[in-house]
Design an enzyme around this catalytic site. Structure first.
Site, PDB file in Angstrom:
ATOM      1  N   ASP A   8       5.801  -7.615   4.485  1.00  0.00           N
ATOM      2  CA  ASP A   8       6.137  -6.146   3.760  1.00  0.00           C
ATOM      3  C   ASP A   8       6.190  -5.175   4.696  1.00  0.00           C
ATOM      4  O   ASP A   8       5.024  -4.582   5.108  1.00  0.00           O
ATOM      5  CB  ASP A   8       5.222  -6.238   2.264  1.00  0.00           C
ATOM      6  CG  ASP A   8       5.157  -4.369   1.904  1.00  0.00           C
ATOM      7  OD1 ASP A   8       6.469  -4.457   1.888  1.00  0.00           O
ATOM      8  OD2 ASP A   8       4.171  -4.564   1.048  1.00  0.00           O
ATOM      9  N   ASP A 103      12.314  -4.375   1.265  1.00  0.00           N
ATOM     10  CA  ASP A 103      11.944  -4.230   2.109  1.00  0.00           C
ATOM     11  C   ASP A 103      10.212  -5.550   2.179  1.00  0.00           C
ATOM     12  O   ASP A 103       9.286  -5.512   3.018  1.00  0.00           O
ATOM     13  CB  ASP A 103      10.950  -3.014   2.864  1.00  0.00           C
ATOM     14  CG  ASP A 103       9.933  -3.262   2.263  1.00  0.00           C
ATOM     15  OD1 ASP A 103       9.790  -2.938   0.580  1.00  0.00           O
ATOM     16  OD2 ASP A 103       9.078  -1.881   2.083  1.00  0.00           O
ATOM     17  N   GLU A 104      11.034  -6.699   1.171  1.00  0.00           N
ATOM     18  CA  GLU A 104       9.814  -7.587   1.653  1.00  0.00           C
ATOM     19  C   GLU A 104      10.566  -9.017   1.480  1.00  0.00           C
ATOM     20  O   GLU A 104      11.680  -8.917   1.088  1.00  0.00           O
ATOM     21  CB  GLU A 104       8.688  -7.761   0.224  1.00  0.00           C
ATOM     22  CG  GLU A 104       7.967  -6.781  -0.400  1.00  0.00           C
ATOM     23  CD  GLU A 104       7.590  -6.273  -1.416  1.00  0.00           C
ATOM     24  OE1 GLU A 104       6.830  -7.855  -2.096  1.00  0.00           O
ATOM     25  OE2 GLU A 104       7.921  -5.847  -1.982  1.00  0.00           O
TER      26      GLU A 104
HETATM   27  N1  DCP Z   1      11.101   2.664  -2.999  1.00  0.00           N
HETATM   28  C1  DCP Z   1      11.943   3.474  -4.049  1.00  0.00           C
HETATM   29  N2  DCP Z   1      11.115   4.163  -5.017  1.00  0.00           N
HETATM   30  C2  DCP Z   1      10.194   3.757  -5.980  1.00  0.00           C
HETATM   31  C3  DCP Z   1       9.661   2.985  -4.769  1.00  0.00           C
HETATM   32  C4  DCP Z   1      10.042   1.557  -3.550  1.00  0.00           C
HETATM   33  O1  DCP Z   1      12.977   3.691  -3.631  1.00  0.00           O
HETATM   34  N3  DCP Z   1       9.252   4.050  -6.497  1.00  0.00           N
HETATM   35  C5  DCP Z   1      11.497   2.436  -1.982  1.00  0.00           C
HETATM   36  C6  DCP Z   1      11.429   3.043  -0.829  1.00  0.00           C
HETATM   37  C7  DCP Z   1      10.068   2.156  -0.228  1.00  0.00           C
HETATM   38  C8  DCP Z   1      11.313   0.742  -0.438  1.00  0.00           C
HETATM   39  O2  DCP Z   1      11.393   0.546  -1.606  1.00  0.00           O
HETATM   40  O3  DCP Z   1      10.259   2.423   1.190  1.00  0.00           O
HETATM   41  C9  DCP Z   1       9.492  -0.382  -0.519  1.00  0.00           C
HETATM   42  O4  DCP Z   1       9.274  -0.110  -0.856  1.00  0.00           O
HETATM   43  P1  DCP Z   1       6.974  -0.373  -1.026  1.00  0.00           P
HETATM   44  O5  DCP Z   1       7.235  -0.338  -2.820  1.00  0.00           O
HETATM   45  O6  DCP Z   1       7.106  -1.544  -0.050  1.00  0.00           O
HETATM   46  O7  DCP Z   1       7.228   1.225   0.212  1.00  0.00           O
HETATM   47  P2  DCP Z   1       7.110   0.793   1.205  1.00  0.00           P
HETATM   48  O8  DCP Z   1       7.706  -0.060   1.934  1.00  0.00           O
HETATM   49  O9  DCP Z   1       7.492   2.061   1.561  1.00  0.00           O
HETATM   50  O10 DCP Z   1       5.716   1.643   1.557  1.00  0.00           O
HETATM   51  P3  DCP Z   1       4.479   0.219   1.622  1.00  0.00           P
HETATM   52  O11 DCP Z   1       4.212   0.605   3.695  1.00  0.00           O
HETATM   53  O12 DCP Z   1       3.179   0.867   0.741  1.00  0.00           O
HETATM   54  O13 DCP Z   1       5.037  -1.044   1.461  1.00  0.00           O
HETATM   55 CA    CA Z   2       6.646  -1.275   2.120  1.00  0.00          CA
END
Ligand code: DCP
Ligand code: CA
Length: 405
Positions: A8, A103-104
């Site tokens: 992730d 991203d996963e």
């Molecule tokens: N995303 C989005 N709207 C949301 C949640 C996420 O557009 N409500 C997008 C932005 C994030 C990406 O999806 O960068 C991946 O979501 P994640 O939940 O994995 O969050 P992040 O990668 O940003 O942070 P983390 O380090 O907590 O995984």
């Molecule tokens: Ca993420």
């Protein structure tokens, strides 16, 4: 040993923005549009999260919490491009990669040696080639890998095996389980259940009575029991079955003729399955009678099959059980379901009959060289068109010398 690894990316959109513009590094970056535009936060860099900013909140609220935040609209094509690069990189570590979101991904890997070292190598490659950081969850269960990947975010690596569940997972709050949202957390809290251990120790009928089937699933998860499996794109819904069907040029009642068609269908299905490196555990026979009455008859098999012989043996039993000769057959179909990737299964030395695989491999090589019907099961010959003037199709006789085939 075989592991499920959940990869992730950390603060994905924000990290890509920071990578593109070094002036943003170490700063509170908030992706999701300008404050006051009624937009929501897609994500925030870890610097911004310290102020309480998180995904899903309004950008106005984010600005109130973090006035020095740098708000950016985002660029989805950049993010997608990086995502594709990530999946490609992961496939260098194992052919079995399941993209789970932008991203996963899950990696199904056979690891000889220390699995933490293996995980660190993945993290290092992501950092050096993509200029981004990731967090990994490693387990012998796909579900647990997903659950533990955020435990030491960002840039974290957590190993949580099924056998570690009572010591490592039970003391944690119940909302760390995937599938426990705010509503479920509240319902569980009302039952006095706040930790994963509380949940695991609950009486299953009580939980089922209050939460229904989702409660049963959570109870199993809390005990490290799940049957999630990593599904690569080749195995996903479009490849749920491999099948062929054929409308006969006349209604048939005669067993030997119907079986010949069936055998030909099994060869076709087998050939396609082996080309896709798939084997199946369920066989389904479809029959349509002269009055267009259509039925399906399925059987789950004791092992994975992909050879024409095995398919035909199973299909023939099903066909006889239908007592088709009473009504006749107008259309016949065969499909192989519950598919698995044979490259991987074979690698694990599971379930395959060696002799049958070797003869299938020989048939494939000959057919690749001389055309699809050059060689096959004698039984299907009746169903195949004969070449005018040419030799009848040979029955299966493996040549003594396979060199050059
Ligand atoms: N995303 C989005 N709207 C949301 C949640 C996420 O557009 N409500 C997008 C932005 C994030 C990406 O999806 O960068 C991946 O979501 P994640 O939940 O994995 O969050 P992040 O990668 O940003 O942070 P983390 O380090 O907590 O995984
Ligand atoms: Ca993420």
């Amino acid at each position: 040993m075989r592991y499920a690894i959940h990869v992730d990316m950390d603060a994905f959109f924000a990290a890509i923005e920071q990578r593109a513009n070094p002036a943003l590094r170490g700063k509170p970056v908030i992706v999701g549009g300008r404050p006051g535009s009624r937009s929501a936060v897609a994500t925030a860099s870890y610097e911004a999260r310290r102020f309480g900013v998180h995904s899903g909140m309004s950008t106005s609220e984010a600005q109130r919490l973090c006035p020095q935040g740098i708000f950016l609209p985002g660029n989805s094509s950049h993010y997608l491009h990086t995502s594709v690069k990530l999946y490609k990189l992961l496939r260098e570590f194992s052919p079995r990669v399941e993209p789970a979101s932008i991203d996963e991904a899950y990696v199904d890997a056979e690891v000889h040696g220390n699995v933490e070292d293996f995980g660190r190598r993945i993290m290092q490659r992501i950092e050096s080639e993509l200029g981004l950081t990731a967090s990994l969850g490693i387990s012998d269960s796909k579900y647990l890998a997903k659950v533990c990947s955020p435990f030491s975010k960002p840039r974290g690596l957590t190993v949580l095996l099924r056998s570690d569940v009572p010591l490592q997972l039970w003391p944690r709050p119940v909302q760390c389980l995937y599938g426990v949202g705010e509503k479920t957390r509240e319902q569980l809290a009302r039952m006095g259940c706040t930790s994963v251990g509380d949940l695991a120790r609950m009486k299953l009928p009580d939980l089922q009575g209050r939460l229904g089937r989702p409660g049963v699933a959570l109870w199993h998860y809390a005990r490290g029991e799940d049957c999630w499996s990593i599904i690569t794109p080749g195995e996903s819904p479009n490849a749920k079955s491999i099948g062929h069907e054929h409308t006969l040029h006349e209604d048939m009642f005669e067993q030997s003729r119907v079986e010949a068609v069936l055998c030909d269908l099994c060869e076709r299905v087998s050939r396609r399955a082996r080309r896709a490196h798939m084997a199946g555990r369920r066989l389904v026979l479809k029959l349509r009678d002269p009055n267009f009455y259509t039925t399906s008859h399925g059987r789950t098999l004791p092992r994975l099959i992909d050879s024409a012989e095995d398919l035909f043996a199973a299909a023939r039993v099903l066909l006889q059980e239908t007592r088709f000769w009473r009504r006749g057959v107008r259309l016949l179909g065969v499909s192989l379901q519950k598919l698995s990737d044979t490259q991987h299964t074979r690698q694990l030395c599971l379930e395959f009959d060696r002799a049958s695989r070797q003869s299938s491999a020989v048939v494939d090589r000959i057919n690749r060289k001389y055309g699809d019907h050059a060689i096959g099961l004698a039984r299907s010959l009746e169903a195949k068109p004969r070449r005018r003037g040419g030799p009848v199709f040979p029955s299966f006789q493996p040549p003594s010398n396979l060199e050059g085939v």
